[in-house]
Design an enzyme around this catalytic site. Structure first.
Site, short mmCIF file in Angstrom:
data_model
loop_
_atom_site.label_atom_id
_atom_site.label_comp_id
_atom_site.label_asym_id
_atom_site.label_seq_id
_atom_site.Cartn_x
_atom_site.Cartn_y
_atom_site.Cartn_z
CB SER A 296 -0.92 0.01 1.23
OG SER A 296 -0.14 -0.01 2.40
CE1 TYR B 58 -2.21 -8.17 -2.36
CE2 TYR B 58 -0.09 -7.04 -2.29
CZ TYR B 58 -1.01 -7.89 -1.71
OH TYR B 58 -0.74 -8.46 -0.49
CE LYS C 237 -3.76 -6.82 0.33
NZ LYS C 237 -4.59 -7.61 1.25
N1 LIG Z 1 2.14 -13.78 2.40
C1 LIG Z 1 2.66 -12.55 2.26
O1 LIG Z 1 3.86 -12.37 1.99
C2 LIG Z 1 1.79 -11.32 2.47
C3 LIG Z 1 2.41 -10.07 2.54
C4 LIG Z 1 1.62 -8.95 2.73
C5 LIG Z 1 0.25 -9.07 2.86
N2 LIG Z 1 -0.32 -10.30 2.78
C6 LIG Z 1 -1.78 -10.37 2.90
O2 LIG Z 1 -2.11 -11.31 3.92
C7 LIG Z 1 -3.35 -11.96 3.59
C8 LIG Z 1 -3.15 -13.48 3.61
O3 LIG Z 1 -2.08 -13.80 2.77
P1 LIG Z 1 -1.50 -15.29 2.65
O4 LIG Z 1 -0.15 -15.17 2.03
O5 LIG Z 1 -1.67 -16.02 3.92
O6 LIG Z 1 -2.52 -15.81 1.49
P2 LIG Z 1 -2.74 -17.22 0.77
O7 LIG Z 1 -1.61 -18.15 0.97
O8 LIG Z 1 -3.10 -16.88 -0.61
O9 LIG Z 1 -3.99 -17.78 1.59
C9 LIG Z 1 -5.19 -17.13 1.48
C10 LIG Z 1 -6.31 -17.89 2.18
O10 LIG Z 1 -7.51 -17.35 1.63
C11 LIG Z 1 -8.22 -18.35 0.89
N3 LIG Z 1 -8.73 -17.68 -0.31
C12 LIG Z 1 -8.01 -17.11 -1.32
N4 LIG Z 1 -8.84 -16.55 -2.23
C13 LIG Z 1 -10.10 -16.77 -1.78
C14 LIG Z 1 -11.37 -16.43 -2.27
N5 LIG Z 1 -11.52 -15.73 -3.41
N6 LIG Z 1 -12.47 -16.80 -1.57
C15 LIG Z 1 -12.34 -17.49 -0.39
N7 LIG Z 1 -11.15 -17.83 0.12
C16 LIG Z 1 -10.04 -17.48 -0.57
C17 LIG Z 1 -7.18 -19.43 0.60
O11 LIG Z 1 -7.78 -20.71 0.39
P3 LIG Z 1 -8.25 -21.18 -1.10
O12 LIG Z 1 -7.07 -20.94 -2.01
O13 LIG Z 1 -8.61 -22.61 -0.93
O14 LIG Z 1 -9.40 -20.32 -1.47
C18 LIG Z 1 -6.37 -19.38 1.88
O15 LIG Z 1 -7.07 -20.02 2.93
C19 LIG Z 1 -3.76 -11.40 2.22
O16 LIG Z 1 -4.66 -10.35 2.38
C20 LIG Z 1 -2.45 -10.88 1.64
O17 LIG Z 1 -2.66 -9.82 0.70
C21 LIG Z 1 0.41 -11.43 2.59
#
Ligand SMILES: NC(=O)c1ccc[n+]([C@@H]2O[C@H](COP(=O)([O-])OP(=O)(O)OC[C@H]3O[C@@H](n4cnc5c(N)ncnc54)[C@H](OP(=O)(O)O)[C@@H]3O)[C@@H](O)[C@H]2O)c1
Length: 255
Positions: A142, A154, A158
């Site tokens: 963001s 993205y 954000k």
């Molecule tokens: N990981 C990073 O480095 C990072 C950094 C900054 C911010 N973030 C933020 O942190 C949050 C979580 O990130 P993460 O890395 O843990 O994400 P992730 O690995 O993509 O996991 C996302 C979770 O959400 C579910 N999901 C994804 N799309 C969906 C949809 N359209 N409807 C319902 N469920 C959905 C996934 O399961 P399914 O795939 O089975 O749907 C999974 O349980 C996000 O908002 C991301 O932008 C992450």
């Protein structure tokens, strides 16, 4: 520290892996009942028993949060099953293909509109809840102007989400609902995006680690513990905040 969450009723989107799963574990570990969702049913089934093993009620439903009717049904059913809602953690993001013609509208739905809809659906329940709190998971994308080109949309969405959190904090304070954001930096976990980068492009992973003052990526639990705190009555005077958790990656004071 006891966060005072025993008996709280929490909705967490995207609780089948990564940061969302760690938030479910943190809340359940504090005694909060959980309702979560993900698109993949297998992923949900793999984690729900783990949450229940922490001694709380846990429910999961497979659907896409970008489908307004499905989201509405889940919120209503979850409120019924849990007997109300005190906490909402809006965590989902979905990786969108930047080559798609619908990249911008799809990112708008994924990283902005579904959060807006969840907030609107949850407020009537939170108003009747105890120590009501919402936490939105944003990103340091963001505030970054040097994002990779595929994160352009993205980062903008954000940023919009963080702005909305500030507005909602003011709008919902009279209803005694606190609203905060967390902006993580890169977070690594098995099966996550950075895990794939680590395997496929180790130099890029090392570069990302080197950008942080602490010289590494974060772990989901390092985000989840902060989310549990912001969702809890221990942060009762905190609203409208955006907590940056990036190991010192963004090199500005966080005014
Ligand atoms: N990981 C990073 O480095 C990072 C950094 C900054 C911010 N973030 C933020 O942190 C949050 C979580 O990130 P993460 O890395 O843990 O994400 P992730 O690995 O993509 O996991 C996302 C979770 O959400 C579910 N999901 C994804 N799309 C969906 C949809 N359209 N409807 C319902 N469920 C959905 C996934 O399961 P399914 O795939 O089975 O749907 C999974 O349980 C996000 O908002 C991301 O932008 C992450």
């Amino acid at each position: 520290m006891d966060l005072g969450l025993k008996g709280a009723r929490a909705l967490v989107t995207g609780g089948s892996r990564g940061i969302g799963a760690a938030i479910c574990r943190a809340l359940a570990g504090e005694g909060a009942a959980i309702a979560t969702c993900a698109r993949g049913e297998d992923g949900l089934n793999a984690v729900l028993d783990g949450y229940r093993a922490l001694g709380v009620e846990a429910h999961g439903e497979a659907f896409d949060v970008r489908e307004p009717e499905a989201l509405e049904g889940w919120v209503a059913r979850s409120a019924e099953k849990l007997g109300g809602i005190d906490i909402v953690v809006s965590n989902v993001s979905t990786r969108i293909d930047p080559a798609s013609a619908d990249w911008w509208p799809d990112t708008f739905e994924t990283d902005l509109m579904q959060h807006v809809r969840l907030k609107t659906l949850a407020v009537p329940h939170l108003e009747r809840g105890n120590d009501a709190a919402m936490v939105f998971i944003a990103s340091i994308a963001s505030v970054m102007t040097t994002l990779p080109p595929h994160e352009e949309a993205y980062g903008a969405m954000k940023a919009g989400l963080v702005n909305l959190v500030g507005q909602w904090a003011v709008m919902l304070a009279p209803k005694a609902i606190r609203v905060n954001a967390i902006s993580p930096g890169p977070v690594d976990f098995e099966g996550g995006w950075w895990d794939q980068v680590k395997k496929a492009q180790p130099e890029m992973y090392q570069r990302a680690a080197g950008l942080a003052a602490l010289g590494r990526l974060g772990a989901p639990e390092e985000i989840a513990d902060a989310a549990a705190f912001l969702a809890s009555p221990k942060s009762s005077f905190t609203t409208g905040a955006n907590l940056r958790i990036d190991g010192g990656l963004v090199k500005t004071p966080n005014f």
